[in-house]
Design a protein around this motif. Structure first.
Motif, PDB file in Angstrom:
ATOM      1  N   TYR A  36       4.471  16.187  50.686  1.00  0.00           N
ATOM      2  CA  TYR A  36       3.434  17.465  50.739  1.00  0.00           C
ATOM      3  C   TYR A  36       3.899  17.874  52.103  1.00  0.00           C
ATOM      4  O   TYR A  36       3.922  16.828  53.364  1.00  0.00           O
ATOM      5  N   GLY A  43      -3.377  24.625  53.044  1.00  0.00           N
ATOM      6  CA  GLY A  43      -3.638  23.382  52.263  1.00  0.00           C
ATOM      7  C   GLY A  43      -2.371  22.727  52.260  1.00  0.00           C
ATOM      8  O   GLY A  43      -1.426  23.041  52.990  1.00  0.00           O
ATOM      9  N   LEU A  44      -2.122  22.006  51.012  1.00  0.00           N
ATOM     10  CA  LEU A  44      -0.957  21.171  50.809  1.00  0.00           C
ATOM     11  C   LEU A  44      -0.016  22.103  50.160  1.00  0.00           C
ATOM     12  O   LEU A  44      -0.422  22.364  49.047  1.00  0.00           O
ATOM     13  N   PHE A  99      -3.283   9.968  42.489  1.00  0.00           N
ATOM     14  CA  PHE A  99      -2.308   9.990  43.790  1.00  0.00           C
ATOM     15  C   PHE A  99      -2.845   9.174  44.877  1.00  0.00           C
ATOM     16  O   PHE A  99      -4.063   8.911  45.060  1.00  0.00           O
TER      17      PHE A  99
ATOM     18  N   LEU B  92     -10.313  20.087  49.545  1.00  0.00           N
ATOM     19  CA  LEU B  92      -9.336  20.485  48.843  1.00  0.00           C
ATOM     20  C   LEU B  92      -9.461  20.406  47.220  1.00  0.00           C
ATOM     21  O   LEU B  92      -9.971  19.141  47.030  1.00  0.00           O
ATOM     22  N   GLN B 103       0.566  17.170  41.413  1.00  0.00           N
ATOM     23  CA  GLN B 103      -0.639  18.038  41.643  1.00  0.00           C
ATOM     24  C   GLN B 103      -0.552  19.332  42.538  1.00  0.00           C
ATOM     25  O   GLN B 103       0.535  19.211  43.536  1.00  0.00           O
ATOM     26  N   PHE B 104      -1.053  20.375  42.166  1.00  0.00           N
ATOM     27  CA  PHE B 104      -0.942  21.709  43.078  1.00  0.00           C
ATOM     28  C   PHE B 104      -2.399  21.515  43.761  1.00  0.00           C
ATOM     29  O   PHE B 104      -3.488  21.321  43.108  1.00  0.00           O
ATOM     30  N   PHE B 105      -2.310  22.318  44.672  1.00  0.00           N
ATOM     31  CA  PHE B 105      -3.420  22.139  45.786  1.00  0.00           C
ATOM     32  C   PHE B 105      -3.800  23.432  46.175  1.00  0.00           C
ATOM     33  O   PHE B 105      -3.009  24.586  46.297  1.00  0.00           O
ATOM     34  N   GLY B 106      -5.195  23.708  46.389  1.00  0.00           N
ATOM     35  CA  GLY B 106      -5.625  24.995  46.760  1.00  0.00           C
ATOM     36  C   GLY B 106      -5.528  24.922  48.135  1.00  0.00           C
ATOM     37  O   GLY B 106      -5.111  24.233  49.046  1.00  0.00           O
ATOM     38  N   PRO B 107      -6.031  25.960  48.862  1.00  0.00           N
ATOM     39  CA  PRO B 107      -5.632  26.165  50.293  1.00  0.00           C
ATOM     40  C   PRO B 107      -6.764  25.518  51.078  1.00  0.00           C
ATOM     41  O   PRO B 107      -6.595  25.471  52.307  1.00  0.00           O
ATOM     42  N   GLY B 108      -7.733  25.097  50.593  1.00  0.00           N
ATOM     43  CA  GLY B 108      -8.670  24.373  51.131  1.00  0.00           C
ATOM     44  C   GLY B 108      -9.952  25.119  51.646  1.00  0.00           C
ATOM     45  O   GLY B 108      -9.906  26.333  52.017  1.00  0.00           O
TER      46      GLY B 108
END
Lengths: 111, 114
Positions: A36, A43-44, A99, B92, B103-108
């Motif tokens: 990532y 974010g990631l 994870f 996050l 997994q897909f992440f939000g911008p935080g």
């Protein structure tokens, strides 16, 4: 337990240099492996992944090969750009488990 | 894939107050996750929020401090309660859609506690 180890940063390179960020792992079971990227203030984002031994993930000029014999998933890019400056996280997931992220490696590319 | 949004994107809060962070996914997902990223550090999983069940907290995190709601398959909230400066972090949200092995992440949400 499962764990991920990455080379410590920060890594500073000149534009067009070759990049390697080492990642090794320990896992029970058969993990999927991920890189990532986190750009400044964001974010990631998933950069690439590999789900089984000898798979090669690639994206945006970055590559990583799942090496089961050395439990490694090193990230490489032949010619980095200033826009590649970010923090890179190696991660693994075993099906049904959480994870696990490495500590992250900060890359700075200078023009 | 899944597109994830978070609100607020950042906030500055006073010690002792609480902040609720919202996470919205553009598709239905069973599994959602909340992470904390302290300055210069990696991600630490706070809890897993599955719709229809209580959130599962990781060691070192408790429901009284980080209550989580998961009212439906596209939305979750995390509250940071009784904040102290040590809670200053990026929080996050992520989601793992069905049949996706990632997994897909939000911008935080960047939180600063004074």
């Amino acid at each position: 337990g499962n764990s991920v180890t990455q080379m410590e940063g920060p890594v500073t390179l000149s534009e067009e240099a070759f990049l390697t960020i080492n990642c090794t792992y320990t896992a029970t079971g058969y993990p999927s492996l991920f890189w990532y990227v986190q750009y400044p203030g964001e974010g990631l984002q998933l950069l690439l992944k590999a789900t089984k031994a000898d798979d090669k993930g690639s994206n945006k000029g970055f590559e990583a090969t799942y090496r089961k014999e050395t439990t490694s998933f090193h990230l490489e890019k032949g010619s980095v750009q200033v826009s590649d400056s970010a923090v890179y996280f190696c991660a693994l997931m075993v099906y049904g488990q959480n994870f696990v992220f490495g500590p992250g490696t900060r890359l700075s590319v200078l023009p | 894939s899944a597109v994830i949004s978070q609100k607020p994107s950042r906030d500055i809060c006073q010690r002792g107050t609480s902040l609720t962070i919202q996470c919205q996914v553009d598709s239905q997902v069973t599994m959602m996750f909340w992470y904390r990223q302290q300055p210069g550090q990696s991600l630490t999983l706070i809890a897993t929020a599955n719709q229809g069940s209580e959130a599962t907290y990781e060691s070192g995190f408790v429901i009284d401090k980080f209550p989580i709601s998961r009212p439906n398959l596209t939305f979750s909230t995390l509250t940071v309660s009784n904040m102290s400066p040590e809670d200053s972090s990026i929080y996050l949200c992520s989601a793992e859609p069905p049949s996706y092995n990632e997994q897909f992440f939000g911008p935080g949400t960047r939180l600063t506690v004074l």
